[in-house]
Scaffold this active site. Structure first.
Site, PDB file in Angstrom:
ATOM      1  N   ASP A  12       0.830  -1.201   0.000  1.00  0.00           N
ATOM      2  CA  ASP A  12       0.000   0.000   0.000  1.00  0.00           C
ATOM      3  C   ASP A  12       0.866   1.252   0.000  1.00  0.00           C
ATOM      4  O   ASP A  12       0.896   2.005   0.972  1.00  0.00           O
ATOM      5  CB  ASP A  12      -0.971  -0.030   1.197  1.00  0.00           C
ATOM      6  CG  ASP A  12      -2.042  -1.094   1.015  1.00  0.00           C
ATOM      7  OD1 ASP A  12      -2.481  -1.301  -0.136  1.00  0.00           O
ATOM      8  OD2 ASP A  12      -2.433  -1.726   2.009  1.00  0.00           O
ATOM      9  N   LYS A  34       0.572  -7.925  -2.967  1.00  0.00           N
ATOM     10  CA  LYS A  34      -0.696  -7.386  -3.459  1.00  0.00           C
ATOM     11  C   LYS A  34      -0.506  -5.958  -3.960  1.00  0.00           C
ATOM     12  O   LYS A  34      -0.076  -5.070  -3.218  1.00  0.00           O
ATOM     13  CB  LYS A  34      -1.755  -7.396  -2.359  1.00  0.00           C
ATOM     14  CG  LYS A  34      -3.108  -6.876  -2.851  1.00  0.00           C
ATOM     15  CD  LYS A  34      -4.210  -7.122  -1.826  1.00  0.00           C
ATOM     16  CE  LYS A  34      -4.323  -6.038  -0.788  1.00  0.00           C
ATOM     17  NZ  LYS A  34      -4.864  -4.764  -1.307  1.00  0.00           N
ATOM     18  N   ASP A  61      -5.115  -6.390  -7.224  1.00  0.00           N
ATOM     19  CA  ASP A  61      -6.376  -6.179  -6.493  1.00  0.00           C
ATOM     20  C   ASP A  61      -7.088  -4.949  -7.045  1.00  0.00           C
ATOM     21  O   ASP A  61      -7.047  -3.876  -6.452  1.00  0.00           O
ATOM     22  CB  ASP A  61      -6.031  -6.022  -5.002  1.00  0.00           C
ATOM     23  CG  ASP A  61      -7.246  -5.789  -4.120  1.00  0.00           C
ATOM     24  OD1 ASP A  61      -8.376  -6.097  -4.554  1.00  0.00           O
ATOM     25  OD2 ASP A  61      -7.059  -5.293  -2.994  1.00  0.00           O
ATOM     26  N   LYS A  63     -10.422  -5.254  -8.301  1.00  0.00           N
ATOM     27  CA  LYS A  63     -11.870  -5.464  -8.097  1.00  0.00           C
ATOM     28  C   LYS A  63     -12.681  -5.034  -9.319  1.00  0.00           C
ATOM     29  O   LYS A  63     -13.485  -4.102  -9.269  1.00  0.00           O
ATOM     30  CB  LYS A  63     -12.347  -4.720  -6.851  1.00  0.00           C
ATOM     31  CG  LYS A  63     -11.612  -5.137  -5.575  1.00  0.00           C
ATOM     32  CD  LYS A  63     -12.193  -4.435  -4.350  1.00  0.00           C
ATOM     33  CE  LYS A  63     -11.523  -4.854  -3.064  1.00  0.00           C
ATOM     34  NZ  LYS A  63     -10.121  -4.407  -2.917  1.00  0.00           N
ATOM     35  N   HIS A  65     -15.437  -4.594 -12.113  1.00  0.00           N
ATOM     36  CA  HIS A  65     -16.909  -4.609 -12.062  1.00  0.00           C
ATOM     37  C   HIS A  65     -17.422  -3.812 -13.266  1.00  0.00           C
ATOM     38  O   HIS A  65     -17.405  -2.586 -13.264  1.00  0.00           O
ATOM     39  CB  HIS A  65     -17.379  -3.964 -10.741  1.00  0.00           C
ATOM     40  CG  HIS A  65     -18.841  -4.106 -10.481  1.00  0.00           C
ATOM     41  ND1 HIS A  65     -19.424  -3.725  -9.302  1.00  0.00           N
ATOM     42  CD2 HIS A  65     -19.844  -4.590 -11.238  1.00  0.00           C
ATOM     43  CE1 HIS A  65     -20.722  -3.968  -9.329  1.00  0.00           C
ATOM     44  NE2 HIS A  65     -21.009  -4.487 -10.518  1.00  0.00           N
ATOM     45  N   ASP A  66     -17.862  -4.514 -14.307  1.00  0.00           N
ATOM     46  CA  ASP A  66     -18.334  -3.847 -15.524  1.00  0.00           C
ATOM     47  C   ASP A  66     -19.135  -4.866 -16.326  1.00  0.00           C
ATOM     48  O   ASP A  66     -19.441  -5.954 -15.807  1.00  0.00           O
ATOM     49  CB  ASP A  66     -17.121  -3.310 -16.311  1.00  0.00           C
ATOM     50  CG  ASP A  66     -17.462  -2.065 -17.131  1.00  0.00           C
ATOM     51  OD1 ASP A  66     -18.491  -2.083 -17.836  1.00  0.00           O
ATOM     52  OD2 ASP A  66     -16.699  -1.088 -17.064  1.00  0.00           O
ATOM     53  N   ASN A  69     -18.177  -8.254 -21.344  1.00  0.00           N
ATOM     54  CA  ASN A  69     -17.202  -8.064 -22.420  1.00  0.00           C
ATOM     55  C   ASN A  69     -16.007  -7.235 -21.945  1.00  0.00           C
ATOM     56  O   ASN A  69     -14.858  -7.507 -22.300  1.00  0.00           O
ATOM     57  CB  ASN A  69     -17.899  -7.381 -23.606  1.00  0.00           C
ATOM     58  CG  ASN A  69     -17.017  -7.330 -24.827  1.00  0.00           C
ATOM     59  OD1 ASN A  69     -16.565  -8.369 -25.318  1.00  0.00           O
ATOM     60  ND2 ASN A  69     -16.746  -6.137 -25.312  1.00  0.00           N
ATOM     61  N   THR A 125     -16.245  -5.282   3.340  1.00  0.00           N
ATOM     62  CA  THR A 125     -16.359  -5.271   4.810  1.00  0.00           C
ATOM     63  C   THR A 125     -16.723  -3.880   5.335  1.00  0.00           C
ATOM     64  O   THR A 125     -17.073  -3.736   6.500  1.00  0.00           O
ATOM     65  CB  THR A 125     -15.053  -5.747   5.470  1.00  0.00           C
ATOM     66  OG1 THR A 125     -13.974  -5.029   4.889  1.00  0.00           O
ATOM     67  CG2 THR A 125     -14.845  -7.230   5.272  1.00  0.00           C
ATOM     68  N   GLN A 197      -8.180  -1.194  11.451  1.00  0.00           N
ATOM     69  CA  GLN A 197      -8.885  -2.471  11.282  1.00  0.00           C
ATOM     70  C   GLN A 197      -9.671  -2.767  12.560  1.00  0.00           C
ATOM     71  O   GLN A 197      -9.146  -2.626  13.659  1.00  0.00           O
ATOM     72  CB  GLN A 197      -7.885  -3.612  11.012  1.00  0.00           C
ATOM     73  CG  GLN A 197      -7.150  -3.487   9.689  1.00  0.00           C
ATOM     74  CD  GLN A 197      -7.976  -3.955   8.500  1.00  0.00           C
ATOM     75  OE1 GLN A 197      -9.189  -4.116   8.581  1.00  0.00           O
ATOM     76  NE2 GLN A 197      -7.312  -4.154   7.366  1.00  0.00           N
ATOM     77  N   ARG A 218       0.417  -3.476   7.175  1.00  0.00           N
ATOM     78  CA  ARG A 218       1.172  -2.697   8.157  1.00  0.00           C
ATOM     79  C   ARG A 218       1.868  -3.485   9.264  1.00  0.00           C
ATOM     80  O   ARG A 218       2.953  -3.062   9.683  1.00  0.00           O
ATOM     81  CB  ARG A 218       0.249  -1.619   8.744  1.00  0.00           C
ATOM     82  CG  ARG A 218      -0.017  -0.493   7.751  1.00  0.00           C
ATOM     83  CD  ARG A 218      -1.237   0.316   8.103  1.00  0.00           C
ATOM     84  NE  ARG A 218      -2.451  -0.455   7.921  1.00  0.00           N
ATOM     85  CZ  ARG A 218      -3.669   0.015   8.180  1.00  0.00           C
ATOM     86  NH1 ARG A 218      -3.821   1.239   8.655  1.00  0.00           N
ATOM     87  NH2 ARG A 218      -4.721  -0.751   7.977  1.00  0.00           N
TER      88      ARG A 218
HETATM   89  O1  C5P Z   1      -2.175  -2.834   6.572  1.00  0.00           O
HETATM   90  P1  C5P Z   1      -3.256  -3.866   6.594  1.00  0.00           P
HETATM   91  O2  C5P Z   1      -2.785  -5.211   7.089  1.00  0.00           O
HETATM   92  O3  C5P Z   1      -4.492  -3.389   7.306  1.00  0.00           O
HETATM   93  O4  C5P Z   1      -3.640  -4.057   5.053  1.00  0.00           O
HETATM   94  C1  C5P Z   1      -4.701  -4.854   4.659  1.00  0.00           C
HETATM   95  C2  C5P Z   1      -4.868  -4.799   3.174  1.00  0.00           C
HETATM   96  O5  C5P Z   1      -6.031  -5.546   2.821  1.00  0.00           O
HETATM   97  C3  C5P Z   1      -5.074  -3.415   2.590  1.00  0.00           C
HETATM   98  O6  C5P Z   1      -4.522  -3.387   1.277  1.00  0.00           O
HETATM   99  C4  C5P Z   1      -6.573  -3.282   2.533  1.00  0.00           C
HETATM  100  O7  C5P Z   1      -6.998  -2.407   1.534  1.00  0.00           O
HETATM  101  C5  C5P Z   1      -6.981  -4.712   2.188  1.00  0.00           C
HETATM  102  N1  C5P Z   1      -8.352  -5.039   2.569  1.00  0.00           N
HETATM  103  C6  C5P Z   1      -8.812  -4.941   3.876  1.00  0.00           C
HETATM  104  N2  C5P Z   1     -10.105  -5.242   4.176  1.00  0.00           N
HETATM  105  C7  C5P Z   1     -10.930  -5.646   3.219  1.00  0.00           C
HETATM  106  C8  C5P Z   1     -10.491  -5.762   1.906  1.00  0.00           C
HETATM  107  C9  C5P Z   1      -9.173  -5.442   1.617  1.00  0.00           C
HETATM  108  O8  C5P Z   1      -8.064  -4.585   4.765  1.00  0.00           O
HETATM  109  N3  C5P Z   1     -12.151  -5.981   3.531  1.00  0.00           N
END
Ligand code: C5P
Length: 239
Positions: A12, A34, A61, A63, A65-66, A69, A125, A197, A218
């Site tokens: 990130d 990722k 990553d 994601k 969505h369209d 085609n 989430t 988180q 992190r």
């Molecule tokens: O730094 P950290 O461990 O929180 O990073 C988690 C990674 O997973 C980030 O790239 C975040 O965008 C991704 N992610 C998340 N929760 C989700 C989907 C993706 O933390 N539901």
């Protein structure tokens, strides 16, 4: 699968140099990297080639969505980059998922690559029950029920697995069986800070619940000693 192969390091950052420094430093301590929207849209697809050149596998990553085609074409482009994994939103529907998988496999066969793992993102989430009801107009389902329904739909469409919160691993595993791949973010070792988180589990708990891969950012990237942090997590997984 070795414990380190289960760790997907979230890059990130917004600069190619910073990302590649992390790859060089940690490629022997994690299984995959990722590349999310921030990095991909800053550097372009070249970042995938550069990580591959350093010997790292890449989860793109974005994601998708369209219409089918369009996501099929995007899937072909990502497959040509020889990424190891990419994802689409299950909300795009059965046909979109099926077409993206078919086009990706077709492109991989043409190029002689292994087809990338294709995952579905179910309910983000960040979406709470109330939003599901009031904004997305899903009135009759709990978030967890929709997650399982979409995981089953993704499986039927031929996808390899889903991205899931730690809370939903067991439900998805029970519904979709042992071979369906589950990738879980929201991982925090007991010794690390939760940061933003909220619903978190430790690497060991996620493994015990039945996850295949865990996305970790992190707790490793912000550690004083990044290699030591990764090794500590590997140890916890092997215990
Ligand atoms: O730094 P950290 O461990 O929180 O990073 C988690 C990674 O997973 C980030 O790239 C975040 O965008 C991704 N992610 C998340 N929760 C989700 C989907 C993706 O933390 N539901």
């Amino acid at each position: 699968m070795q414990a380190k192969e289960k760790i997907i390091l979230a890059l990130d950052v917004d600069h190619q140099e910073k990302a590649l420094d992390l790859v060089s430093e940690l490629k022997d301590h994690v299984g995959m990297f990722k590349v999310g929207m921030e990095l991909y849209y800053s550097t372009g697809p070249e970042i995938v080639n550069r990580i591959n050149e350093l010997g790292g596998k890449v989860f793109v990553d974005l994601k998708l969505h369209d219409i089918p085609n369009t996501t099929g074409g995007a899937g072909r482009s990502l497959t040509r980059l020889n990424c190891a994994m990419f994802n689409v939103h299950a909300a795009g529907g059965f046909e979109m998922m099926q077409r993206t998988k078919a086009d990706s496999v077709d492109e991989a066969v043409k190029r002689g690559f292994a087809p990338p793992i294709l995952l579905a993102v179910t309910v983000l989430t960040s979406i709470a029950q109330q939003q599901l009801h009031e904004e997305m107009m899903v009135k009759d389902l709990a978030v967890a029920d929709l997650v399982v329904k979409w995981a089953l739909l993704a499986q039927k469409a031929g996808l390899d697995g889903v991205v899931s919160s730690p809370q939903e691993i067991e439900l998805i595993r029970a519904a979709c069986g042992p071979d369906f791949i589950i990738v879980t973010p929201g991982i925090r070792p007991a010794w690390s800070e939760a940061g933003d988180q909220k619903r978190i589990t430790t690497p060991r708990q996620a493994l015990d619940k039945g996850t295949d891969y865990m996305v970790i950012g992190r707790p490793i990237t912000k550690a004083d000693d990044r290699k030591a942090a990764a090794l500590k997590i590997i140890e916890e997984l092997e215990r």
